[in-house]
Motif scaffolding. Structure first.
Motif, PDB file in Angstrom:
ATOM      1  N   ALA A   1      40.775  41.454  35.532  1.00 31.52           N
ATOM      2  CA  ALA A   1      39.555  40.234  35.748  1.00 31.52           C
ATOM      3  C   ALA A   1      40.716  39.131  35.482  1.00 31.52           C
ATOM      4  O   ALA A   1      39.909  38.131  35.823  1.00 31.52           O
ATOM      5  N   ARG A   2      42.054  38.685  35.684  1.00 28.27           N
ATOM      6  CA  ARG A   2      42.804  37.739  35.750  1.00 28.27           C
ATOM      7  C   ARG A   2      43.972  37.689  35.680  1.00 28.27           C
ATOM      8  O   ARG A   2      44.502  38.925  35.775  1.00 28.27           O
ATOM      9  N   GLY A   3      44.403  37.360  36.406  1.00 25.71           N
ATOM     10  CA  GLY A   3      45.923  36.917  36.828  1.00 25.71           C
ATOM     11  C   GLY A   3      46.257  38.071  38.343  1.00 25.71           C
ATOM     12  O   GLY A   3      46.077  38.017  38.809  1.00 25.71           O
ATOM     13  N   ILE A   4      47.769  39.346  38.117  1.00 25.53           N
ATOM     14  CA  ILE A   4      48.291  39.634  38.867  1.00 25.53           C
ATOM     15  C   ILE A   4      47.120  40.748  39.269  1.00 25.53           C
ATOM     16  O   ILE A   4      46.797  41.130  40.663  1.00 25.53           O
ATOM     17  N   GLY A   5      46.445  41.423  38.026  1.00 22.19           N
ATOM     18  CA  GLY A   5      45.647  42.566  38.277  1.00 22.19           C
ATOM     19  C   GLY A   5      44.951  41.281  39.207  1.00 22.19           C
ATOM     20  O   GLY A   5      44.072  42.711  40.145  1.00 22.19           O
ATOM     21  N   ARG A   6      44.324  40.388  39.512  1.00 23.70           N
ATOM     22  CA  ARG A   6      42.917  39.757  40.351  1.00 23.70           C
ATOM     23  C   ARG A   6      43.222  39.334  41.326  1.00 23.70           C
ATOM     24  O   ARG A   6      43.073  39.687  42.370  1.00 23.70           O
TER      25      ARG A   6
END
Length: 80
Positions: A14-19
């Motif tokens: 949902a945010r950051g590197i994962g996004r």
């Protein structure tokens, strides 16, 4: 489109590197399953990817809890 017709579950997306990973997989043709402990933020990320024309869904899940992780997998299997 390296990932056409593939389904990618990306936790913490949902945010950051994962996004960023989710966006990259989506651009490569994958149907992306957005998964994050924050279900509201996951839904927001899903909406953004859909607006960009990508196939995606989202779920809230605390993947460190076995029961929640198993439920997540079952939901994904049911959906796809």
């Amino acid at each position: 489109m390296l990932l056409k017709d593939q389904i990618a579950l990306i936790t913490g997306s949902a945010r950051g590197i994962g996004r960023e990973i989710a966006q990259t997989f989506a651009k490569e043709g994958a149907t992306v399953v957005i998964c994050d402990i924050n279900a509201e933020l996951a839904a927001q990320t899903k909406k953004e990817l859909v607006r960009q024309g990508h196939k995606t869904t989202s779920f809230g899940c605390e993947v460190t809890k076995l029961a929640e992780a198993e439920e997540l997998v079952n939901k994904i299997l049911d959906k796809f």
